[in-house]
Write a protein that holds these residues in place. Structure first.
Motif, short mmCIF file in Angstrom:
data_model
loop_
_atom_site.label_atom_id
_atom_site.label_comp_id
_atom_site.label_asym_id
_atom_site.label_seq_id
_atom_site.Cartn_x
_atom_site.Cartn_y
_atom_site.Cartn_z
N UNK A 143 0.86 -1.18 0.00
CA UNK A 143 0.00 0.00 0.00
C UNK A 143 0.89 1.22 0.00
N UNK A 144 0.35 2.30 -0.56
CA UNK A 144 1.10 3.55 -0.51
C UNK A 144 1.25 3.95 0.95
N UNK A 145 2.12 4.87 1.22
CA UNK A 145 2.43 5.24 2.59
C UNK A 145 1.30 6.07 3.19
N UNK A 146 0.19 5.40 3.44
CA UNK A 146 -0.93 6.07 4.09
C UNK A 146 -0.69 6.03 5.59
N UNK A 147 -1.34 6.91 6.26
CA UNK A 147 -1.30 6.88 7.71
C UNK A 147 -2.25 5.76 8.13
N UNK A 148 -1.70 4.64 8.55
CA UNK A 148 -2.50 3.44 8.83
C UNK A 148 -3.58 3.71 9.87
N UNK A 149 -3.25 4.48 10.88
CA UNK A 149 -4.24 4.77 11.92
C UNK A 149 -5.39 5.59 11.36
N UNK A 150 -5.10 6.52 10.45
CA UNK A 150 -6.17 7.32 9.84
C UNK A 150 -7.05 6.44 8.97
N UNK A 151 -6.44 5.62 8.13
CA UNK A 151 -7.21 4.72 7.25
C UNK A 151 -8.07 3.78 8.09
N UNK A 152 -7.51 3.29 9.17
CA UNK A 152 -8.26 2.40 10.04
C UNK A 152 -9.38 3.15 10.75
N UNK A 153 -9.11 4.42 11.14
CA UNK A 153 -10.15 5.21 11.78
C UNK A 153 -11.29 5.48 10.81
N UNK A 154 -10.95 5.74 9.57
CA UNK A 154 -11.96 5.91 8.53
C UNK A 154 -12.81 4.64 8.42
N UNK A 155 -12.15 3.50 8.38
CA UNK A 155 -12.87 2.22 8.33
C UNK A 155 -13.72 2.05 9.59
N UNK A 156 -13.15 2.40 10.74
CA UNK A 156 -13.87 2.24 12.01
C UNK A 156 -15.14 3.08 12.04
N UNK A 157 -15.06 4.31 11.54
CA UNK A 157 -16.23 5.17 11.51
C UNK A 157 -17.33 4.51 10.68
N UNK A 158 -16.96 3.97 9.52
CA UNK A 158 -17.95 3.30 8.69
C UNK A 158 -18.47 2.03 9.36
N UNK A 159 -17.58 1.30 10.03
CA UNK A 159 -18.01 0.07 10.71
C UNK A 159 -19.02 0.40 11.81
N UNK A 160 -18.80 1.48 12.53
CA UNK A 160 -19.74 1.89 13.57
C UNK A 160 -21.07 2.31 12.93
N UNK A 161 -20.99 3.06 11.83
CA UNK A 161 -22.22 3.47 11.13
C UNK A 161 -22.98 2.26 10.60
N UNK A 162 -22.23 1.26 10.15
CA UNK A 162 -22.89 0.02 9.71
C UNK A 162 -23.57 -0.63 10.91
N UNK A 163 -22.82 -0.77 12.01
CA UNK A 163 -23.35 -1.41 13.22
C UNK A 163 -24.57 -0.69 13.75
N UNK A 164 -24.59 0.62 13.68
CA UNK A 164 -25.70 1.40 14.21
C UNK A 164 -26.91 1.45 13.28
N UNK A 165 -26.78 0.88 12.08
CA UNK A 165 -27.90 0.87 11.14
C UNK A 165 -28.01 2.13 10.31
#
Length: 192
Positions: A143-165
């Motif tokens: 992967x390109x040199x992304x900030x892993x924590x930011x990318x994961x946080x982005x994923x986490x936000x979507x995962x929470x939104x998925x979980x919350x319906x």
């Protein structure tokens, strides 16, 4: 023989699997302990060996569901090759694990705070796992040199939104489809 589960342990596992199958298909809020015992063809006393109340039983079944799902998800990740495949496998497997859950189960899960807390905790764990997988991909230059924590946080936000319906209500995607879309968008956006 010491490694074989006892009959009692095996029977408990079978009961939890049967409870999970029932709850995933039909939800649980409308079921009484009498209903559950009749459906599983066991006594209420047998159910009380699993948990002291219906609420505790529901919580225990939610924990059982997410433990089993975690094992299945990690098996899929272990079969995947490169970092992109591991992330895709992870998120797709999370989606597949949730795909078997009826809308009624998801509604009941969200409405019952102890079970919702189990889902929220597992969503948090999943977000950390995605962060690890991204960091591995960055370290291996997949992967390109992304900030892993930011990318994961982005994923986490979507995962929470998925979980919350929220994703379901705004897009019409069920949880399983939303996880597949998240995997596609996330991995395409961080390719080297």
């Amino acid at each position: 023989m010491a490694n074989r589960p006892s009959f009692g342990t095996r029977r408990r596992g079978e009961l939890f699997d049967s409870l999970l199958t029932l709850f995933l298909a039909e939800g649980f809020a409308h079921l009484t302990l009498d209903d559950i015992a009749a459906r599983l063809r066991c006594s209420k006393g047998t159910l009380y060996t699993l948990a002291g109340s219906k609420e505790q039983l529901v919580h225990a079944v939610a924990v059982h569901f997410f433990r089993r799902a975690t094992d299945d998800v990690e098996q899929e990740v272990a079969r995947a090759g490169d970092a992109r495949s591991r992330i895709t496998a992870y998120l797709a497997a999370v989606g597949a694990a949730l795909e078997v859950a009826s809308d009624r189960f998801m509604t009941d899960l969200d409405a019952f705070a102890p079970a919702r807390a189990v889902y929220e905790q597992n969503t948090s764990i999943a977000a950390r796992r995605v962060s690890e997988l991204i960091a591995e991909g960055v370290a291996s230059h997949e992967f390109r040199d992304v900030h892993a924590a930011f990318a994961a946080d982005l994923a986490a936000v979507m995962m929470v939104r998925i979980q919350q319906g929220i994703v379901r209500s705004t897009t019409g995607l069920d949880d399983a489809a939303a996880y597949r879309e998240l995997a596609a968008i996330l991995t395409s956006g961080i390719d080297a």
